[in-house]
Design a protein around this motif. Sequence first.
Motif, PDB file in Angstrom:
ATOM      1  N   ASN A   1       0.824  -1.199   0.000  1.00  0.00           N
ATOM      2  CA  ASN A   1       0.000   0.000   0.000  1.00  0.00           C
ATOM      3  C   ASN A   1       0.864   1.257   0.000  1.00  0.00           C
ATOM      4  O   ASN A   1       1.889   1.326   0.672  1.00  0.00           O
ATOM      5  CB  ASN A   1      -0.908   0.020   1.232  1.00  0.00           C
ATOM      6  N   LYS A   2       0.399   2.256  -0.743  1.00  0.00           N
ATOM      7  CA  LYS A   2       1.157   3.486  -0.889  1.00  0.00           C
ATOM      8  C   LYS A   2       0.223   4.678  -0.786  1.00  0.00           C
ATOM      9  O   LYS A   2      -0.900   4.661  -1.302  1.00  0.00           O
ATOM     10  CB  LYS A   2       1.854   3.512  -2.257  1.00  0.00           C
ATOM     11  N   LYS A   3       0.690   5.724  -0.113  1.00  0.00           N
ATOM     12  CA  LYS A   3       0.007   7.011  -0.089  1.00  0.00           C
ATOM     13  C   LYS A   3       0.945   8.023  -0.726  1.00  0.00           C
ATOM     14  O   LYS A   3       2.045   8.257  -0.245  1.00  0.00           O
ATOM     15  CB  LYS A   3      -0.338   7.414   1.339  1.00  0.00           C
ATOM     16  N   ALA A   4       0.502   8.622  -1.836  1.00  0.00           N
ATOM     17  CA  ALA A   4       1.403   9.441  -2.656  1.00  0.00           C
ATOM     18  C   ALA A   4       1.531  10.875  -2.174  1.00  0.00           C
ATOM     19  O   ALA A   4       2.491  11.554  -2.496  1.00  0.00           O
ATOM     20  CB  ALA A   4       0.939   9.423  -4.111  1.00  0.00           C
ATOM     21  N   GLY A   5       0.567  11.383  -1.416  1.00  0.00           N
ATOM     22  CA  GLY A   5       0.624  12.772  -0.971  1.00  0.00           C
ATOM     23  C   GLY A   5      -0.608  13.136  -0.176  1.00  0.00           C
ATOM     24  O   GLY A   5      -1.455  12.291   0.126  1.00  0.00           O
ATOM     25  N   ASP A   6      -0.721  14.409   0.179  1.00  0.00           N
ATOM     26  CA  ASP A   6      -1.860  14.862   0.975  1.00  0.00           C
ATOM     27  C   ASP A   6      -3.148  14.897   0.158  1.00  0.00           C
ATOM     28  O   ASP A   6      -4.236  14.672   0.677  1.00  0.00           O
ATOM     29  CB  ASP A   6      -1.576  16.251   1.552  1.00  0.00           C
ATOM     30  N   LYS A   7      -3.029  15.225  -1.130  1.00  0.00           N
ATOM     31  CA  LYS A   7      -4.174  15.244  -2.028  1.00  0.00           C
ATOM     32  C   LYS A   7      -3.997  14.121  -3.051  1.00  0.00           C
ATOM     33  O   LYS A   7      -3.002  14.085  -3.777  1.00  0.00           O
ATOM     34  CB  LYS A   7      -4.282  16.591  -2.751  1.00  0.00           C
ATOM     35  N   HIS A   8      -4.958  13.216  -3.113  1.00  0.00           N
ATOM     36  CA  HIS A   8      -4.789  11.998  -3.898  1.00  0.00           C
ATOM     37  C   HIS A   8      -5.089  12.207  -5.381  1.00  0.00           C
ATOM     38  O   HIS A   8      -6.056  12.876  -5.756  1.00  0.00           O
ATOM     39  CB  HIS A   8      -5.727  10.904  -3.376  1.00  0.00           C
ATOM     40  N   GLN A   9      -4.263  11.604  -6.226  1.00  0.00           N
ATOM     41  CA  GLN A   9      -4.630  11.422  -7.619  1.00  0.00           C
ATOM     42  C   GLN A   9      -5.902  10.556  -7.650  1.00  0.00           C
ATOM     43  O   GLN A   9      -6.060   9.652  -6.831  1.00  0.00           O
ATOM     44  CB  GLN A   9      -3.507  10.721  -8.373  1.00  0.00           C
ATOM     45  N   THR A  10      -6.773  10.836  -8.617  1.00  0.00           N
ATOM     46  CA  THR A  10      -8.104  10.229  -8.565  1.00  0.00           C
ATOM     47  C   THR A  10      -8.535   9.674  -9.916  1.00  0.00           C
ATOM     48  O   THR A  10      -8.414  10.356 -10.944  1.00  0.00           O
ATOM     49  CB  THR A  10      -9.151  11.263  -8.105  1.00  0.00           C
TER      50      THR A  10
ATOM     51  N   PRO B   1      -9.778  13.784   0.709  1.00  0.00           N
ATOM     52  CA  PRO B   1      -8.644  14.615   0.255  1.00  0.00           C
ATOM     53  C   PRO B   1      -8.218  14.272  -1.174  1.00  0.00           C
ATOM     54  O   PRO B   1      -7.188  13.648  -1.416  1.00  0.00           O
ATOM     55  CB  PRO B   1      -7.541  14.268   1.267  1.00  0.00           C
ATOM     56  N   LEU B   2      -9.015  14.701  -2.139  1.00  0.00           N
ATOM     57  CA  LEU B   2      -8.777  14.411  -3.549  1.00  0.00           C
ATOM     58  C   LEU B   2      -8.249  15.655  -4.250  1.00  0.00           C
ATOM     59  O   LEU B   2      -8.766  16.759  -4.056  1.00  0.00           O
ATOM     60  CB  LEU B   2     -10.066  13.952  -4.225  1.00  0.00           C
ATOM     61  N   SER B   3      -7.262  15.482  -5.090  1.00  0.00           N
ATOM     62  CA  SER B   3      -6.686  16.599  -5.838  1.00  0.00           C
ATOM     63  C   SER B   3      -7.668  17.112  -6.878  1.00  0.00           C
ATOM     64  O   SER B   3      -8.379  16.330  -7.520  1.00  0.00           O
ATOM     65  CB  SER B   3      -5.388  16.158  -6.518  1.00  0.00           C
ATOM     66  N   ASP B   4      -7.683  18.435  -7.071  1.00  0.00           N
ATOM     67  CA  ASP B   4      -8.487  19.014  -8.142  1.00  0.00           C
ATOM     68  C   ASP B   4      -7.641  19.407  -9.346  1.00  0.00           C
ATOM     69  O   ASP B   4      -8.156  19.981 -10.306  1.00  0.00           O
ATOM     70  CB  ASP B   4      -9.290  20.216  -7.640  1.00  0.00           C
ATOM     71  N   ALA B   5      -6.354  19.074  -9.323  1.00  0.00           N
ATOM     72  CA  ALA B   5      -5.469  19.410 -10.449  1.00  0.00           C
ATOM     73  C   ALA B   5      -5.762  18.505 -11.642  1.00  0.00           C
ATOM     74  O   ALA B   5      -5.979  17.291 -11.477  1.00  0.00           O
ATOM     75  CB  ALA B   5      -4.008  19.251 -10.038  1.00  0.00           C
ATOM     76  N   ARG B   6      -5.795  19.088 -12.828  1.00  0.00           N
ATOM     77  CA  ARG B   6      -6.109  18.315 -14.028  1.00  0.00           C
ATOM     78  C   ARG B   6      -5.183  17.123 -14.193  1.00  0.00           C
ATOM     79  O   ARG B   6      -5.632  16.017 -14.546  1.00  0.00           O
ATOM     80  CB  ARG B   6      -6.019  19.217 -15.262  1.00  0.00           C
ATOM     81  N   GLU B   7      -3.892  17.321 -13.943  1.00  0.00           N
ATOM     82  CA  GLU B   7      -2.924  16.244 -14.164  1.00  0.00           C
ATOM     83  C   GLU B   7      -3.099  15.086 -13.189  1.00  0.00           C
ATOM     84  O   GLU B   7      -2.540  14.002 -13.401  1.00  0.00           O
ATOM     85  CB  GLU B   7      -1.498  16.778 -14.075  1.00  0.00           C
ATOM     86  N   ASP B   8      -3.886  15.281 -12.127  1.00  0.00           N
ATOM     87  CA  ASP B   8      -4.114  14.241 -11.130  1.00  0.00           C
ATOM     88  C   ASP B   8      -5.456  13.542 -11.294  1.00  0.00           C
ATOM     89  O   ASP B   8      -5.821  12.693 -10.474  1.00  0.00           O
ATOM     90  CB  ASP B   8      -4.054  14.842  -9.721  1.00  0.00           C
ATOM     91  N   ASN B   9      -6.206  13.887 -12.346  1.00  0.00           N
ATOM     92  CA  ASN B   9      -7.557  13.344 -12.489  1.00  0.00           C
ATOM     93  C   ASN B   9      -7.717  12.582 -13.800  1.00  0.00           C
ATOM     94  O   ASN B   9      -7.288  13.049 -14.864  1.00  0.00           O
ATOM     95  CB  ASN B   9      -8.583  14.467 -12.405  1.00  0.00           C
ATOM     96  N   PHE B  10      -8.373  11.407 -13.686  1.00  0.00           N
ATOM     97  CA  PHE B  10      -8.543  10.491 -14.807  1.00  0.00           C
ATOM     98  C   PHE B  10      -9.953   9.915 -14.738  1.00  0.00           C
ATOM     99  O   PHE B  10     -10.578   9.877 -13.680  1.00  0.00           O
ATOM    100  CB  PHE B  10      -7.519   9.362 -14.742  1.00  0.00           C
TER     101      PHE B  10
END
Length: 256
Positions: A35-44, A111-120
Motif C-alpha cells: 500500500n502506498k500514499k502518494a501525498g496529501d491530495k490523492h490522484q483520482t 482529500p482528492l486533488s483538483d489538479a487536471r494532471e491528477d484526475n482520470f
Amino acid sequence: MALIQCQFYSEVLNLSTSMTVILPQQTNSQIGMQNKKAGDKHQTLYLLHGLSDDDTIWTRRTSIERYVAPLGLAVVMPQMHHSFYADMKYGNRYWTFLTEELPAVARSFFPLSDAREDNFVAGLSMGGYGAFKWALSRPEQFSAAASLSGAVDIVSRVSAGDRDRVFQLVFGDEDISGTEHDLFKLIEKSQQAEQKPMLYQCCGTEDFLYEDNVRFKEAGEKTAYELTTQFETGEHEWGYWDRKIQDVLNWLPLKK
C-alpha cells in the motif's frame, strides 16, 4: 486501502444516492499487500459502471482495490443507473450531477486533488461511453480517459433501437446525431481545445460492440488526439475487464 460505501444527498438529483470510494493508505506490515500514499491530495480515477450495474460492481467483479494499492491512487465510483451519463429527457439530470456536483462533493468529503494532471476517468460499456463523453466535453478536468468495451457509437445504437425503452427515457425522440451525446462529433470538435486528454480504447474482437469501436478508432486517428487502442480476443464480460483495467492503470500518467 480504505474502502468506503458512501451514501449522501444530491441537490442536483433531489434524492439520496451513493458512491463507492477507494482511498490510499500507507501501510508497511499488511501481509500480501503493498500500500502506498502518494501525498496529501490523492490522484483520482473516476471509474464508471455499465448499464446493468451500480457503483459497487467494480469492487465486486474485479480486484481494483488490490490493483490500485501500490499506486497511491484514489478511485471514485458513482451510482448512475440507466442514465447513459446524460440529463435524461424523462428522468434525472445525471450529466449535471456527474460533471459538476459529484467531483465537488467527493472533494468535500475526501482529500482528492483538483489538479487536471491528477484526475482520470474510465469506464466499461455504457461507462466507457460516459468516460469519453466526460473527458471530451470537459478536457480541462482530465489528463487521461479510458473506454473498455465502450458503447462509443451511441448514435447507431439509438437508431437501431437497441434497448429502445432505455433510450426513449434518456433521449426521447431526439435525433442525437451531431449533438453533445455523439462521441464522433465530440472528438472532432474538441480537438481544437488547448488541453486534450490522452485516450485509451480497448474492446474484444468477439464483443457485440467491436465494430462500433473500430469505427471510433478510425475517427479518432483522424484527429489531433493521442489515442491508444488495443483490440484482441475477448467478449463483453468481467474476465476481460478485470484484465484490461490493469492495462489502463499501467497506461495512466501517474506521479511516481
